[in-house]
Write an enzyme that holds these catalytic residues in place. Structure first.
Site, short mmCIF file in Angstrom:
data_model
loop_
_atom_site.label_atom_id
_atom_site.label_comp_id
_atom_site.label_asym_id
_atom_site.label_seq_id
_atom_site.Cartn_x
_atom_site.Cartn_y
_atom_site.Cartn_z
N LYS A 189 1.22 -0.78 -0.10
CA LYS A 189 0.36 -0.36 0.37
C LYS A 189 0.96 0.78 -0.15
O LYS A 189 1.20 2.25 1.22
CB LYS A 189 -0.72 0.27 1.06
CG LYS A 189 -1.98 1.26 1.52
CD LYS A 189 -3.23 0.70 0.51
CE LYS A 189 -3.72 1.84 -0.20
NZ LYS A 189 -4.97 1.98 -0.72
N ASP A 221 -5.53 -3.17 -2.25
CA ASP A 221 -7.01 -3.19 -2.97
C ASP A 221 -7.62 -3.37 -3.92
O ASP A 221 -7.94 -4.57 -4.56
CB ASP A 221 -7.44 -2.16 -2.65
CG ASP A 221 -6.91 -1.14 -3.13
OD1 ASP A 221 -5.19 -1.40 -3.13
OD2 ASP A 221 -6.87 0.76 -3.22
#
Ligand code: IPM
Ligand code: MN
Length: 372
Positions: A189, A221
């Site tokens: 991330k 994600d």
């Protein structure tokens, strides 16, 4: 080969699936003339009940004196719903990983041709999927400082990584990719987290030493979505502790059941081999737990010691059981399925007599299907 194997069955379905893996390892020892000694010790909720400690000293000592650890599962609902519990079963596994320096957790995920219809995902999207997840296991948010203020209104968990921690697992992931499809995807991330930016920097540097391996990056994600949309794009996935925990459970959907996913935790002197599924307390003692993840973890144990032919024998027997639909209810179209023990019996028998067992068990299986 002589191997001393510490067996830590743990909680819930842990003992019953581990028992099947031991049976299978004994069949391999007979067939290939090895000596495997098994010694059992307590870990998890059962260890708390009996000693007050989720990882008793005796257990750690046994592990340290062994060549490998076969681990079942830990966890108990009485702790899950009690945020104030000071001692938890999971601490046993985490302490074991940390104490033994097991920094790399390898989780293979594949779509079995014979089980494509068991996954809720579209067959054409998952056919041919073969991924190896390299999850960092002794760092990150799992082990960073934990804080809770006095009046219990504020809490934090620190996500911390050092360059060295990233380097060592990255080398393992690149080496693995070299003997596979030569691609590493770093899942992080980095658009938000400083620790992820360090991962990217370090991994990019190391990639220069593996020019034959392609490296790409995905935010976690997006990776979570890509795993469902197009899992075939992945070869080796490299990621930190928490992201690896989450995406490996997600990836198990591709195989049709979490009851199929094995893992190896390595890096220290002694390797630990365990299914990725939890203790499934509701299933305990009912004979419905899938033993295959534990059995394939035993195959990974053999692979770790260079016993390739032996590991393949287990994998072939597992493939055969799936092909003949000798499976527990998680994979069976028949509601009852076949018991944990019967699946283990089949795999054991197939290793000992591949030809006979095939016929016997097909008949038994067909017999059961007609009755139902
Ligand atoms: C796993 C488990 C463990 C983890 C738990 C039991 C501590 O979920 O091995 O994936 O989070 O690592
Ligand atoms: Mn998990």
């Amino acid at each position: 080969m002589k191997l001393n194997i510490a067996v830590l069955p743990g909680d819930g379905i842990g003992p019953e699936v581990t028992q099947q893996a031991i049976k299978v390892l004994k069949a391999i020892a007979t067939e290939f003339d090895h000596t495997f000694n098994f010694r059992t010790a307590l870990v998890g909720a059962i260890a708390i009940d009996e000693t007050g400690n989720p990882l008793p000293e005796e257990t750690l000592d046994l592990c340290k004196a062994s060549d490998a650890i076969l681990f079942g599962a830990i966890g108990d609902p009485k702790y899950d719903n009690d945020p104030s519990a000071k001692v938890r079963p999971e601490q046993g596994l985490l302490a074991l990983r940390k104490n033994l320096g097991l920094y790399a957790n390898i989780r293979p995920v594949k779509a079995y041709e014979t089980l494509l219809d068991r996954s809720p995902l579209k067959e054409e999207n998952i056919r041919g999927t073969n991924i190896s997840i390299y999850r960092e296991l002794t760092g990150g948010i799992y082990f960073g400082e934990k804080k809770l203020n006095k009046d219990e209104t504020e809490a934090s968990d620190l996500c911390i990584y050092t360059k060295e921690e990233i380097e060592r697992i990255t080398h393992l992931a690149f080496k693995a990719a070299r003997s596979r499809r030569k691609k590493v995807t770093l899942v992080d991330k980095a658009n938000v987290l400083e620790s992820s930016r360090l991962w990217r920097k370090v991994v990019k540097e190391i990639a220069l030493e593996y020019k034959d391996v392609e490296l790409d990056f995905l935010f976690v994600d997006n990776a979570a979505m890509q795993l469902i949309l197009n899992p075939k794009q992945f070869d080796v996935i490299l990621t930190e502790n928490m992201f690896g925990d989450i995406i490996s459970d997600e990836a198990s959907v591709i195989g049709g059941s979490i009851g199929l996913l094995a893992s190896a935790s390595i890096g220290g002197k002694i390797g630990l081999f365990e299914p990725i599924h939890g203790s499934f307390p509701q299933g305990k003692g009912k004979g419905i737990a899938n033993p295959i993840a534990s059995i394939l973890s035993a195959a990974m144990l053999l692979e770790h010691f260079g016993l390739h032919e032996e590991a393949s024998r287990i994998e072939d027997a597992v493939d055969k059981s799936l092909e003949l639909k000798i499976t527990t209810p998680d994979l069976s179209k028949v509601k009852e399925g076949i018991t944990t023990e019967k699946v283990g019996d089949f795999i054991e028998d197939y290793i000992l007599n591949p030809e006979d067992t095939n016929i016997n068990f097909t008949n038994i299986h067909l017999g059961q299907s007609t009755i139902i």
